[in-house]
Design a protein around this motif. Structure first.
Motif, mmCIF file in Angstrom:
data_model
loop_
_atom_site.group_PDB
_atom_site.id
_atom_site.type_symbol
_atom_site.label_atom_id
_atom_site.label_comp_id
_atom_site.label_asym_id
_atom_site.label_seq_id
_atom_site.Cartn_x
_atom_site.Cartn_y
_atom_site.Cartn_z
ATOM 1 N N THR A 97 -28.893 77.772 24.757
ATOM 2 C CA THR A 97 -29.255 78.758 25.783
ATOM 3 C C THR A 97 -30.281 79.755 25.248
ATOM 4 O O THR A 97 -30.385 79.975 24.038
ATOM 5 N N ILE A 133 -32.516 69.734 27.577
ATOM 6 C CA ILE A 133 -33.010 71.117 27.702
ATOM 7 C C ILE A 133 -34.380 71.275 27.031
ATOM 8 O O ILE A 133 -34.621 72.238 26.301
ATOM 9 N N LEU A 136 -36.131 74.698 27.426
ATOM 10 C CA LEU A 136 -35.649 75.806 26.609
ATOM 11 C C LEU A 136 -36.490 75.961 25.349
ATOM 12 O O LEU A 136 -36.737 77.091 24.899
ATOM 13 N N ALA A 230 -26.830 78.897 32.578
ATOM 14 C CA ALA A 230 -26.812 77.537 33.133
ATOM 15 C C ALA A 230 -25.461 77.210 33.766
ATOM 16 O O ALA A 230 -24.941 76.104 33.633
#
Length: 265
Positions: A97, A133, A136, A230
């Motif tokens: 994240t 991801i 990210l 998320a």
């Protein structure tokens, strides 16, 4: 063998193995802190012991090349903060994240290692991770550059050559030998490959910007943001990754208890 001696032997073995790479590479060697640990103090002490063992086993080793991998929990990243002040370089692993990335940058980790895919995808052939991801990696690198953080993105957990190409432009990349071999045989022009990168200027400009924020001294704020990230998936992926790493840590410890092995040396 006493618990203390057993612990020292396990890390001596692991660090010794890592040190064999020193003459073969020009960059860092990475050693992972015990992922089963829970507190900031435990992570700090563990990393200090790893650093100490490096020096004892190879007095000529340049300690600035050691980078200790620490799980990207609140406790782990606070340990990274303290380790930075002690002169021990760190990498934030099990990271999924932007909240973890921001806290890692504030802790002055040298690297973050976002896992493009859940770790489960590498250990369970029947499991399909449909939400890599990749964005990210772009988002975090852009954030670091915009706000002048020294932390670099070291993307990890790729499953395809296409994903590697999409991450062309990332500061650093962990890539499996089979993917690297396939890339080496590519006959595409560099410009063609570059056009597929998510790090192209247009993609960077269109990427979702993140305003500067701080978590380093606000545990409640970090935990709330991380839990919501998320839709909670980032927190679940992190816990899953730590569980997998911990399982292998425990297996390694069990192997080190083998009397035939511990008598070696």
């Amino acid at each position: 063998m006493s618990p203390v001696k057993s612990w020292r032997w396990k890390y001596r073995f692991m660090v010794s193995l890592s040190l064999t790479l020193v003459p073969l590479i020009t960059g860092d060697i990475h050693v992972m802190a015990n992922p089963t640990l829970q507190t900031t103090k435990q992570f700090v002490e563990n990393a200090q012991r790893i650093s100490e063992i490096c020096t004892r086993l190879q007095p000529s080793f340049d300690e600035s090349r050691l980078c200790v991998k620490v799980v990207a929990t609140w406790e782990g990243l606070q340990a990274c903060r303290e380790l930075t002040s002690l002169g021990i370089r760190t990498l934030a692993t099990t990271l999924f994240t932007i909240e973890q990335a921001i806290l890692a940058a504030e802790a002055e980790c040298v690297y973050i290692a976002p896992f493009v895919h859940e770790l489960k995808a590498f250990f369970d052939e029947t499991y399909h991770d449909g939400e890599p991801i990749l964005p990210l990696c772009v988002q975090a690198q852009r954030y670091f550059e915009q706000h002048s953080y020294v932390t670099r993105v070291k993307a990890a957990g790729l499953l395809s050559v296409d994903e590697a190409v999409k991450l062309a432009g990332v500061a650093s990349l962990t890539i499996a030998p089979n993917l690297l071999h396939t890339l080496s045989k590519s006959e595409e022009l560099e410009s063609q490959l570059a056009d597929r990168s998510l790090f192209q200027e247009k993609a960077m400009l269109e990427g979702q910007a993140v305003e500067h924020t701080t978590f380093i001294d606000d545990e409640a704020k970090f935990r709330e943001a991380f839990a919501k990230s998320a839709g909670g998936k980032g927190q679940i992926k992190t816990a899953q990754a730590i569980e997998i790493f911990s399982e292998y840590q425990i297996k390694a410890e069990s192997m080190m208890r083998d009397p035939d092995l511990t008598r070696i040396g």
